[in-house]
Design a protein around this motif. Structure first.
Motif, PDB file in Angstrom:
ATOM      1  N   ILE A   6       0.788  -1.148  -0.043  1.00 62.23           N
ATOM      2  CA  ILE A   6       0.031  -0.053  -0.127  1.00 62.23           C
ATOM      3  C   ILE A   6       0.977   1.314   0.047  1.00 62.23           C
ATOM      4  O   ILE A   6       1.652   1.397   0.879  1.00 62.23           O
ATOM      5  CB  ILE A   6      -0.869   0.079   1.098  1.00 62.23           C
ATOM      6  N   SER A  12      -1.090  10.002   6.007  1.00 61.84           N
ATOM      7  CA  SER A  12      -2.224   9.305   5.746  1.00 61.84           C
ATOM      8  C   SER A  12      -2.729   8.105   6.544  1.00 61.84           C
ATOM      9  O   SER A  12      -4.006   7.379   6.390  1.00 61.84           O
ATOM     10  CB  SER A  12      -2.302   8.624   4.147  1.00 61.84           C
ATOM     11  N   LYS A  14      -0.640   5.336   7.677  1.00 62.46           N
ATOM     12  CA  LYS A  14      -0.164   4.057   7.487  1.00 62.46           C
ATOM     13  C   LYS A  14       0.031   2.976   8.614  1.00 62.46           C
ATOM     14  O   LYS A  14      -0.373   1.961   8.757  1.00 62.46           O
ATOM     15  CB  LYS A  14       1.127   4.108   6.644  1.00 62.46           C
ATOM     16  N   ARG A  17      -3.090   2.136   9.887  1.00 66.25           N
ATOM     17  CA  ARG A  17      -3.404   0.605   9.223  1.00 66.25           C
ATOM     18  C   ARG A  17      -2.944  -0.504   9.874  1.00 66.25           C
ATOM     19  O   ARG A  17      -3.531  -1.471   9.796  1.00 66.25           O
ATOM     20  CB  ARG A  17      -3.249   0.894   7.632  1.00 66.25           C
ATOM     21  N   ASP A 208      -1.413  -1.137  -4.319  1.00 67.19           N
ATOM     22  CA  ASP A 208      -2.629  -0.503  -3.981  1.00 67.19           C
ATOM     23  C   ASP A 208      -2.111   1.025  -3.744  1.00 67.19           C
ATOM     24  O   ASP A 208      -1.557   1.421  -2.748  1.00 67.19           O
ATOM     25  CB  ASP A 208      -3.093  -0.725  -2.707  1.00 67.19           C
ATOM     26  N   LYS A 210      -4.461   3.689  -3.992  1.00 64.68           N
ATOM     27  CA  LYS A 210      -5.621   4.549  -3.511  1.00 64.68           C
ATOM     28  C   LYS A 210      -5.652   4.545  -1.994  1.00 64.68           C
ATOM     29  O   LYS A 210      -6.368   5.489  -1.584  1.00 64.68           O
ATOM     30  CB  LYS A 210      -6.586   3.700  -4.411  1.00 64.68           C
ATOM     31  N   SER A 211      -5.587   3.505  -1.589  1.00 59.18           N
ATOM     32  CA  SER A 211      -6.317   3.340  -0.092  1.00 59.18           C
ATOM     33  C   SER A 211      -6.063   4.276   0.958  1.00 59.18           C
ATOM     34  O   SER A 211      -6.478   5.033   1.688  1.00 59.18           O
ATOM     35  CB  SER A 211      -5.974   1.758   0.492  1.00 59.18           C
ATOM     36  N   LEU A 212      -4.520   4.700   0.816  1.00 54.93           N
ATOM     37  CA  LEU A 212      -3.945   5.622   1.998  1.00 54.93           C
ATOM     38  C   LEU A 212      -3.360   6.841   0.734  1.00 54.93           C
ATOM     39  O   LEU A 212      -2.281   7.424   1.011  1.00 54.93           O
ATOM     40  CB  LEU A 212      -2.742   4.991   2.567  1.00 54.93           C
TER      41      LEU A 212
END
Length: 266
Positions: A6, A12, A14, A17, A208, A210-212
């Motif tokens: 990610i 953001s 992380k 997450r 990925d 987009k998610s973060l």
């Protein structure tokens, strides 16, 4: 094999997450580069659970490399004294010679050659490490992934080929330090984001982006500036704005430093 990277922009969430992915049932290994981030991750785990659960292990990368990977396999025969962060001699033993990996007098492993040892010399040992991961963990989390370089990058990517779920987080644009360097090997890994992600995907790791991709730390004004002037895709979770003042006078910048609504660009 279930592995994902990610890409996480600054601020953001992380670390959050990673912490949210932890529970008291799944056995989790968390690996990160710096000592400070290791301490931060341990602190966040304790904040979540009230204590450090036995099913969660947090390692600095080199502690993991030495204690979990090297020692169980080679400590008795090698009688190594730890890891040395000094630079190996430019000329010396060939990579197939065990002396290529150790300091001559103190019998310590060169930090930039531990992963190289498993990739170039002890491939059966690398497979054994994967089996150890499967035995002791259900999930592998790697933080600060953008700082893995040279043989360390290939080594950590090889581990995802074990039957353990892997999640890496990092931001290419926050790449500051390399875990190690060794000659010309993968010297251009971080030359561009495209090159870096291409190498990631070669190892079967999905990306990925987009998610973060939105920051809680930076306002829309700041993220718009970053996107338009630096070409970095970055959004904001906030709705407030920030005044941006560009100055080229250090004295003027120092006058503005206490104003939280001003970004100083020298």
């Amino acid at each position: 094999m279930d592995a994902k990277l990610i890409l996480a922009v600054a601020g953001s969430g992380k670390t959050r997450r990673l912490i949210e992915a932890l529970d008291l049932e799944s056995r989790a290994l968390i690996v990160t580069y710096t000592i400070n981030n290791t301490e931060n991750l341990r602190r966040r785990v304790i904040q979540k659970f009230g204590y450090m659960p036995e099913n969660i292990r947090v390692y600095t990368y080199f502690s993991f490399l030495y204690q979990f990977c090297f020692q169980p396999l080679h400590q008795d025969a090698a009688q190594s004294k730890g890891i040395s962060f000094q630079t190996p001699p430019l000329y010396g033993a060939k990579k197939t010679d065990i002396n290529h990996y150790f300091t001559a007098k103190s019998r310590m492993l060169y930090s930039n050659r531990v992963s190289k040892f498993f990739l170039e010399v002890d491939k059966p040992g690398l497979n054994y490490i994967k089996k150890r991961l499967e035995k002791y963990f259900d999930n592998i989390f790697v933080d600060e992934f953008q700082d893995f370089a040279s043989y360390d990058f290939d080594f950590i990517c090889e581990l995802v080929k074990s039957d353990v779920k892997s999640l890496f987080v990092g931001d290419y644009h926050q790449h500051t330090f390399d875990t190690s360097r060794d000659g010309q090997f993968k010297k251009n890994l971080h030359i561009s984001e495209e090159r870096f992600l291409s190498e990631v995907e070669k190892h079967g790791i999905s990306v990925d982006a987009k998610s973060l991709s939105k920051s809680y730390r930076c306002s829309p004004t700041v993220t718009n500036f970053v996107r338009e002037n630096l070409g970095i895709e970055m959004g904001s979770q906030r709705e407030d704005g920030t005044n941006i003042t560009c100055v080229d006078d250090p004295k003027k910048a120092s006058e503005l430093i206490n104003n939280d609504q001003v970004i100083k660009l020298l």
